[in-house]
Design an enzyme around this catalytic site. Structure first.
Site, PDB file in Angstrom:
ATOM      1  N   HIS A   1       4.764   7.324   2.475  1.00 31.76           N
ATOM      2  CA  HIS A   1       5.555   6.101   2.312  1.00 31.76           C
ATOM      3  C   HIS A   1       4.896   5.122   1.368  1.00 31.76           C
ATOM      4  CE1 HIS A   1       2.861   4.770   5.686  1.00 31.76           C
ATOM      5  NE2 HIS A   1       2.927   3.603   5.075  1.00 31.76           N
TER       6      HIS A   1
ATOM      7  N   TYR B   1       9.411   2.264   9.882  1.00 28.34           N
ATOM      8  CA  TYR B   1       9.521   3.292   8.850  1.00 28.34           C
ATOM      9  C   TYR B   1      10.993   3.670   8.713  1.00 28.34           C
ATOM     10  CZ  TYR B   1       4.491   4.537   9.019  1.00 28.34           C
ATOM     11  OH  TYR B   1       3.127   4.535   8.951  1.00 28.34           O
TER      12      TYR B   1
ATOM     13  N   HIS C   1       1.579  -0.241  15.046  1.00 24.26           N
ATOM     14  CA  HIS C   1       0.569   0.802  14.933  1.00 24.26           C
ATOM     15  C   HIS C   1      -0.685   0.389  15.700  1.00 24.26           C
ATOM     16  CE1 HIS C   1       2.707   2.834  11.723  1.00 24.26           C
ATOM     17  NE2 HIS C   1       2.548   1.863  10.864  1.00 24.26           N
TER      18      HIS C   1
ATOM     19  N   HIS D   1       0.850  -1.194   0.000  1.00 27.27           N
ATOM     20  CA  HIS D   1       0.000   0.000   0.000  1.00 27.27           C
ATOM     21  C   HIS D   1       0.879   1.235   0.000  1.00 27.27           C
ATOM     22  CE1 HIS D   1       0.918  -0.626   4.342  1.00 27.27           C
ATOM     23  NE2 HIS D   1       0.952   0.694   4.370  1.00 27.27           N
TER      24      HIS D   1
ATOM     25  N   GLU E   1       8.146   1.636   4.232  1.00 29.14           N
ATOM     26  CA  GLU E   1       7.758   0.864   5.404  1.00 29.14           C
ATOM     27  C   GLU E   1       7.974  -0.611   5.130  1.00 29.14           C
ATOM     28  OE1 GLU E   1       3.485   0.746   6.225  1.00 29.14           O
ATOM     29  OE2 GLU E   1       3.901   0.610   8.370  1.00 29.14           O
TER      30      GLU E   1
ATOM     31  N   HIS F   1      -5.605  -1.985   4.530  1.00 25.24           N
ATOM     32  CA  HIS F   1      -5.563  -0.807   3.660  1.00 25.24           C
ATOM     33  C   HIS F   1      -4.833  -1.144   2.361  1.00 25.24           C
ATOM     34  CE1 HIS F   1      -1.904  -0.807   5.875  1.00 25.24           C
ATOM     35  NE2 HIS F   1      -1.658   0.469   5.950  1.00 25.24           N
TER      36      HIS F   1
HETATM   37 FE   LIG Z   1       1.821   1.961   5.912  1.00 22.67          FE
END
Ligand SMILES: [Fe+2]
Length: 308
Positions: A215, A256, A247, A154, A266, A200
């Site tokens: 990112h 990151y 997260h 993503h 990432e 995501h």
């Molecule tokens: Fe991400």
């Protein structure tokens, strides 16, 4: 769930400042597989377990950042339908001929109100992952080269007008909202959108400057591999931004870091698997320290301010 329409993230084209340094980084440190170079000087990579010819393309430029992010759609009829739907919505689309990107069919490109160029395409040559499709092994030696992510997973983009961006992805392209961050006035500061069973496929954060890259993200299979990625980053003196940590948003376990040009990337694993009927999860900005870095509860300044 049924997979129709927009299938998945397909490719990102990213600008780098020094091509040779970047080739070394992406090939030997991140551990992507180089699959080609074109007349424009662009260099093409894929992750070891991806089956299409390319997913990450770099070109040398004076500034870092992202040129465009592309999604693969089910087939050519779907591409035509989505192009018509984008135009009916009021967006201008342009056609980029097949072959402009190596081993990639015709692309439909449009600009989001956030200033990002998004592309749709139906065809990219399947080159396989280097292993047989009949009785295959689970992995081969490619998985040992550098960090060696499984796939481009993503991206997170920063720009203005993300309320408009959300409408386009949800009303035209068939994405659904998985998570969001809201301000005190309930306006959305960040949105995480999926076209699949993933937590995501693309995300946006409201930001005054248009067209910015936060990112591109690469998937690993296990937490051990995320920690191994951290070891490889340190061995190679890679500038690390945040992590290894988890997260709160998406539950992904992450590092990151920045490529030699300052483009953040990432390496992550995990996250849950949502369905389109799930109620979106909401984070208030005053609790986003947990959303960003759950164990440390730390609102890292770089996350909010450093983009290319
Ligand atoms: Fe991400």
């Amino acid at each position: 769930m049924a997979m129709t329409g927009v299938l998945r993230p397909g490719h990102a084209q990213v600008r780098v400042l020094d091509l040779e340094e970047s080739i070394h980084f992406y090939r030997n440190v991140l551990g992507l597989v180089e699959t080609g170079r074109d007349e424009q000087g662009r260099v093409y990579f894929k992750c070891w377990d991806e089956r299409d010819h390319n997913s990450y393309i770099i070109r040398e430029a004076d500034t870092a950042g992202i040129d465009f992010f592309g999604f693969k759609v089910l087939d050519k009829a779907t591409l035509e339908q989505l192009d018509a739907a984008l135009q009916a919505y009021g967006l201008e689309t342009t056609r980029i001929p097949a072959g402009d990107l190596l081993e990639t069919g015709e692309r439909v490109r449009f600009e989001l109100p956030s200033g990002h160029l998004i592309e749709l395409y139906a065809e990219k040559t399947a080159v396989g992952n280097g292993m047989e499709t009949l009785n295959p092994p689970p992995w081969d030696s490619q998985r040992e080269n550098g960090i060696a992510p499984v796939r481009l997973d993503h991206c997170l983009l920063y720009g203005p007008n993300i309320a408009e961006v959300k409408k386009i992805f949800m009303e035209v392209l068939g994405f659904y909202l998985v998570e969001r961050v809201i301000a005190d006035d309930e306006s959305e500061l960040g949105i995480w959108l999926s076209c699949s069973h993933k937590v995501h496929d693309i995300a946006f954060v409201e930001h005054p400057e248009p067209g910015k890259l936060h990112h591109c993200s690469f998937l690993l299979d296990t937490w051990e591999q995320v920690l191994r990625a951290g070891d490889i980053m340190s061995m190679n003196k890679v500038d690390v931004d945040i992590g290894p940590t988890r997260h709160g948003v998406t539950r992904g376990c992450t590092i990151y870091a920045w490529d030699p040009s300052g483009n953040r990337f990432e390496t992550f694993m995990g996250g849950y698997q949502p369905y389109p009927d799930y109620e979106p999860l909401t984070w208030t900005f005053d609790n986003f320290d947990q959303g960003l870095d759950y164990p440390q509860r730390k609102l890292h300044e770089s996350f909010l301010t450093v983009v290319t």
